[in-house]
Design an enzyme around this catalytic site. Structure first.
Site, PDB file in Angstrom:
ATOM      1  CG  ASN A 196      -0.400  -0.206   2.517  1.00 30.74           C
ATOM      2  OD1 ASN A 196       0.611  -0.885   2.638  1.00 30.74           O
ATOM      3  ND2 ASN A 196      -0.999   0.358   3.546  1.00 30.74           N
ATOM      4  CD  GLU A 253      -1.420   4.793   4.531  1.00 32.30           C
ATOM      5  OE1 GLU A 253      -0.915   5.639   5.306  1.00 32.30           O
ATOM      6  OE2 GLU A 253      -2.137   3.851   4.929  1.00 32.30           O
ATOM      7  CB  CYS A 284      -8.533  -4.680  -3.304  1.00 27.55           C
ATOM      8  SG  CYS A 284      -7.437  -3.278  -3.014  1.00 27.55           S
ATOM      9  CB  CYS A 343      -5.237  -1.356  -1.493  1.00 31.01           C
ATOM     10  SG  CYS A 343      -6.549  -0.570  -0.571  1.00 31.01           S
ATOM     11  CD  GLU A 381      -5.190  -5.998  -1.010  1.00 28.92           C
ATOM     12  OE1 GLU A 381      -4.686  -4.855  -0.983  1.00 28.92           O
ATOM     13  OE2 GLU A 381      -5.853  -6.465  -0.081  1.00 28.92           O
ATOM     14  CB  CYS A 422     -10.774  -2.680   0.714  1.00 28.33           C
ATOM     15  SG  CYS A 422     -10.122  -2.084  -0.856  1.00 28.33           S
TER      16      CYS A 422
HETATM   17  N1  THU Z   1      -5.202  -1.479   2.662  1.00 32.99           N
HETATM   18  C1  THU Z   1      -4.686  -2.291   1.715  1.00 32.99           C
HETATM   19  O1  THU Z   1      -3.546  -2.092   1.260  1.00 32.99           O
HETATM   20  N2  THU Z   1      -5.435  -3.317   1.277  1.00 32.99           N
HETATM   21  C2  THU Z   1      -6.701  -3.574   1.690  1.00 32.99           C
HETATM   22  O2  THU Z   1      -7.353  -4.437   1.135  1.00 32.99           O
HETATM   23  C3  THU Z   1      -7.269  -2.843   2.815  1.00 32.99           C
HETATM   24  C4  THU Z   1      -6.515  -1.661   3.257  1.00 32.99           C
HETATM   25  C5  THU Z   1      -4.411  -0.328   3.118  1.00 32.99           C
HETATM   26  C6  THU Z   1      -4.978   0.988   2.685  1.00 32.99           C
HETATM   27  C7  THU Z   1      -4.416   1.907   3.733  1.00 32.99           C
HETATM   28  O3  THU Z   1      -3.125   2.323   3.301  1.00 32.99           O
HETATM   29  C8  THU Z   1      -4.263   1.048   4.963  1.00 32.99           C
HETATM   30  O4  THU Z   1      -4.377  -0.304   4.526  1.00 32.99           O
HETATM   31  C9  THU Z   1      -5.317   1.301   6.015  1.00 32.99           C
HETATM   32  O5  THU Z   1      -6.588   1.226   5.486  1.00 32.99           O
END
Ligand code: THU
Length: 199
Positions: free
Chosen positions: A103, A105, A157, A114, A116, A154
């Site tokens: 991920n 940010e 994704c 994210c 994925e 999520c």
């Molecule tokens: N996140 C992911 O990388 N994948 C997911 O399927 C759920 C959430 C990340 C997004 C964000 O940077 C952090 O987790 C908190 O939500």
């Protein structure tokens, strides 16, 4: 016959109208309820069953173990200064390549991506002819340790991964990694029942 002033008459008509509306609304709700409860045959439950295999790391095949190792390693390349939640994903492709993602940010939160989607778009952009075979997803929590229970992807994704499962033309195994348990799902679509895939 008592005489009412004009305003009183208006008030009376409005009150009557709103009481009638209330009564008819209640009546409709009762009729609706009766129809539903007395015609159960016209409706049926559709059960959607998601098959999850809970496994230990030692029970995985070498290919699965390698993918899990790489997803765990990818969490170290996560850029998550805001959530401190570090996610890593590793995708095995049909040409034998494994691509990873973490991920990323952003100060403008919605611009973040994210793990994925980072991995699957990288795969799509750099290995357009290869098909997805398996994906492993791992995560480290705010304490820096791997999450105890697997973290499912999520919704966005799931939808993104589903596109590549459709392209592959076969199920793409999903391995969700946690310290205490590893979940193996047979396909992305099993994670996203009633998914949107056609228009
Ligand atoms: N996140 C992911 O990388 N994948 C997911 O399927 C759920 C959430 C990340 C997004 C964000 O940077 C952090 O987790 C908190 O939500």
């Amino acid at each position: 016959m008592p005489k009412f002033c004009f305003l009183c008459q208006i008030y009376f008509i409005c009150a009557l109208e709103s009481s009638l509306r209330f009564i008819s609304h209640r009546l409709l709700a009762i009729i609706d309820h009766l129809i539903i409860t007395h015609h159960p045959r016209i409706m049926k439950n559709v059960d959607i069953i998601v098959k999850i295999l809970a496994a230990d790391y030692s029970e995985l095949s070498p290919a699965q173990q390698q993918l899990v190792d790489l997803a765990r390693e990818a969490t170290l390349r996560s850029y998550a200064p805001y959530s401190q939640f570090h996610v890593g994903a590793a995708i095995l492709l049909s040409d034998g390549n494994i691509v990873t993602g973490a991920n990323q940010e952003n100060a403008a939160f919605p611009s973040s991506t994210c793990a994925e989607r980072t991995a699957c778009y990288y795969a799509g952009a750099n290995h357009p002819d290869a098909r997805f075979e398996k994906i492993a997803i791992a995560a480290r929590g705010t304490d820096g340790n791997e999450v105890d229970q697997p973290v499912p992807p999520c919704g966005a994704c799931r939808q993104a991964l589903l596109e590549y499962e459709k392209l592959a033309g076969h199920d793409v195994e999903v391995i969700l990694v946690g310290r205490s348990s590893i979940f193996i799902l047979p396909s992305v679509s099993s994670l996203l029942p009633l998914s949107f895939s056609q228009f």
